[in-house]
Design a protein around this motif. Structure first.
Motif, PDB file in Angstrom:
ATOM      1  N   LYS A  25       1.345  -3.002  -1.471  1.00 47.83           N
ATOM      2  CA  LYS A  25       0.372  -3.773  -2.264  1.00 47.83           C
ATOM      3  C   LYS A  25       1.068  -4.370  -3.501  1.00 47.83           C
ATOM      4  O   LYS A  25       0.798  -5.515  -3.879  1.00 47.83           O
ATOM      5  CB  LYS A  25      -0.760  -2.838  -2.694  1.00 47.83           C
ATOM      6  CG  LYS A  25      -1.842  -3.518  -3.483  1.00 47.83           C
ATOM      7  CD  LYS A  25      -3.185  -3.360  -2.810  1.00 47.83           C
ATOM      8  CE  LYS A  25      -4.177  -4.318  -3.414  1.00 47.83           C
ATOM      9  NZ  LYS A  25      -5.132  -4.813  -2.460  1.00 47.83           N
ATOM     10  N   SER A  47      -2.698  -2.376   3.212  1.00 44.36           N
ATOM     11  CA  SER A  47      -1.525  -1.824   2.532  1.00 44.36           C
ATOM     12  C   SER A  47      -1.929  -0.534   1.824  1.00 44.36           C
ATOM     13  O   SER A  47      -1.794   0.550   2.363  1.00 44.36           O
ATOM     14  CB  SER A  47      -0.908  -2.851   1.584  1.00 44.36           C
ATOM     15  OG  SER A  47      -1.870  -3.368   0.683  1.00 44.36           O
ATOM     16  N   SER A  48      -2.465  -0.639   0.631  1.00 45.08           N
ATOM     17  CA  SER A  48      -2.746   0.590  -0.115  1.00 45.08           C
ATOM     18  C   SER A  48      -4.168   1.090   0.131  1.00 45.08           C
ATOM     19  O   SER A  48      -5.134   0.366  -0.107  1.00 45.08           O
ATOM     20  CB  SER A  48      -2.543   0.349  -1.605  1.00 45.08           C
ATOM     21  OG  SER A  48      -2.861   1.527  -2.300  1.00 45.08           O
TER      22      SER A  48
END
Lengths: 352, 178
Positions: A263, B60-61
């Motif tokens: 991210k 992603s996170s």
């Protein structure tokens, strides 16, 4: 194509163990991995494995030792304080050269610590952990899917190299739920002629031991182990790259931190900063050569290791980079997970 | 498309279940999902939350600190997460028990009296989380109601299946409250 489902990391790992032909599980409950033994206990009536809740982690690891010696596909799971208790046993198993899988769903330490996620056990896991000259392959899953895939891989590596294999997860990966594809179950057919299954009159005794009282014999065993570790280093390094090709800043992270860092790389790219992510999947053997190659590129300005500890993997990154480029570190301690925003800011500070 | 959401309230109010149900429904529609609970030494009456991310692409996170959507079931959660809603995002709050309403004007705020409606009209306080979920789905249409009902069927243990009609009613009532 396997079955698509929605599971917690710990439960997915337990299901994967069953599907990869688990024959014996020995463990002692500890947060944040107790779902593994709970799940295995729930599923036990449908399957044919041995499941023992030991009286302690010490007992569990020695049961693992015995069952591995008898030729079983066997596993234990624990979290940090329990993993420390198991170190003596792991050293014995490594020296005796027996295949088994140990999972450490890491929580914050030192001491009894906290039950929140951490990566504080990196040194312990990647440097053997117990006494004597040994290593174990260490896998660092970063998703629920990899909690499944790494179980299969760990059992394969264990059988291939006759070694204990460690899966180094963390509390967050263990507790979170994601979409996961469960592979088809394996019909496990062990080929372990060395297993101590009971001597019959028509064959020689088999002895499995880690005691070699004569130094010459002990050195021979050590050299054999080192030869094996060399082979593992040559053949089993695994890693993943994301946006590395033109990256000037290389973020290095494993496990949960690699997800956060992905991210961060996205943030960076949006802001016009050329960032890329390098993720070691095998923490031992560490992808030294691959990082060194990246360090040799002129465009690369610096490396930064993002960890949930005080800076452990960063030492391996420095060993790989060999002073060619600066290597920085950012991390949070004691069970705190760094947010993508704070991590991005920490990296931007290094740019100035 | 990536939607980052947080569901927060007291332990026992069903915030983790709301998140689970929504994530499961999104998975059934072919989306990528992640569900990250605040796990810890929690208890009934303590605080609990879960972060749910839904996306067309790999997530992603799983842990984020700014949200497109926040659903607050109690005062501490509202206080903690109102400032973390992204500009233009959605904040849904349980308006029959929370005394101090949200103050931001740069986000879309929805007051849903879920607890009151669940007690008075559905005679079961436990389904108040489904009212809020119904409201959310009506507002941002992240999943189809059919997917939520399928998720209820597939995630609830069979012994609770007799409660599905009541949960359905609660979701539908929540949709009307928006």
């Amino acid at each position: 194509m396997g079955e698509i489902t929605f599971m917690k990391g710990n439960e997915a790992l337990a299901e994967a163990a069953i599907r990869s032909g688990l024959q014996g599980y020995f463990g002692y409950p500890i947060t944040p991995q107790s779902e593994v033994i709970e799940y295995l206990a729930q599923q036990k009536p449908k399957h044919n494995y041995v499941l023992i809740q030991a009286e302690s982690e010490l007992a569990a690891v020695n049961m693992l030792y015995g069952a591995a010696g008898a030729g079983g596909r066997v596993m234990t799971t624990t979290s940090s304080p329990g993993f420390s208790l198991m170190q003596e046993g792991i050293s014995y198993i490594a020296c005796t050269e027996l295949p088994c899988v140990l999972v450490n769903v890491v929580r914050g330490g030192p001491g009894l610590g906290t039950i929140q996620p951490s990566q504080g056990d990196y040194f312990q896991a990647t440097r053997g952990g117990g006494h004597g000259d040994y290593y174990t392959p260490v896998l660092g899953p970063n998703s629920v899917q990899e909690m499944v895939d790494h179980v299969y891989l760990a059992f394969e590596l264990a059988d291939k190299y006759l070694t204990p294999v460690v899966i180094l997860s963390d509390g967050a990966i263990g507790q979170m739920m994601e979409k996961v594809i469960l592979p088809e179950p394996i019909q496990y057919k062990p080929n372990k002629p060395w297993a101590t299954t009971g001597k019959t009159v028509d064959r020689e005794r088999k002895i499995l031991t880690s005691l070699f009282i004569q130094s010459e014999v002990m050195e021979k065993r050590n050299l054999k182990l080192q030869e094996k570790y060399k082979k593992i280093k040559e053949n089993e390094v695994r890693f993943e790259e994301y946006q590395i090709d033109d990256a000037e800043i290389i973020v290095v992270a494993y496990g949960l931190c690699s997800r956060i860092s992905k991210k961060v790389v996205e943030f960076g790219r949006e802001a016009g900063i050329k960032m890329g992510l390098f993720r070691p999947i095998t923490l031992w053997p560490f992808p030294l050569k691959q990082l060194e190659e990246i360090a040799s590129k002129d465009r690369v300005k610096f490396f930064i290791s993002i960890e949930m500890n005080a800076g452990q993997m960063v030492e391996d990154v420095k060993l790989a980079v060999l002073g060619k480029k600066p290597v920085y570190f950012y991390g949070r301690l004691g069970g705190i997970v760094p947010t993508p925003e704070e991590t991005f800011n920490a990296i931007k500070e290094k740019l100035n | 498309m990536l939607l980052e959401m947080i569901f927060a309230g007291f332990g026992g109010q069903g915030v983790l279940s709301m998140g689970t149900l929504l994530a499961y429904a999104a998975m059934k529609e072919g989306k990528e999902i992640s569900w990250m609970p605040s796990y810890g030494p929690e208890m009934r009456g303590g605080t609990a939350n879960c972060i749910v991310n839904i996306s067309d692409q790999m997530i992603s996170s799983p842990i984020v600190s700014k949200y497109d959507v926040a659903v607050a079931l109690n005062q501490p959660s509202l206080k903690k997460f109102e400032p973390r809603v992204k500009k233009g995002g959605i904040l849904i709050w349980e308006s029959s028990t929370i005394k101090e309403p949200p103050t931001r004007t740069d986000i879309n705020v929805y007051a849903i009296p879920a607890i009151e409606k669940a007690i008075n009209e559905l005679k079961n306080i436990k389904v108040m989380n489904m009212l809020l979920l119904g409201a959310l789905v009506k507002i941002n249409k992240i999943v189809k109601i059919e997917s939520l009902l399928l998720a209820l069927k597939e995630t609830l243990p069979e012994r609770h299946h007799h409660l599905i009609p009541l949960n359905k009613k609660a979701i539908e009532m929540g949709m009307k409250l928006v």
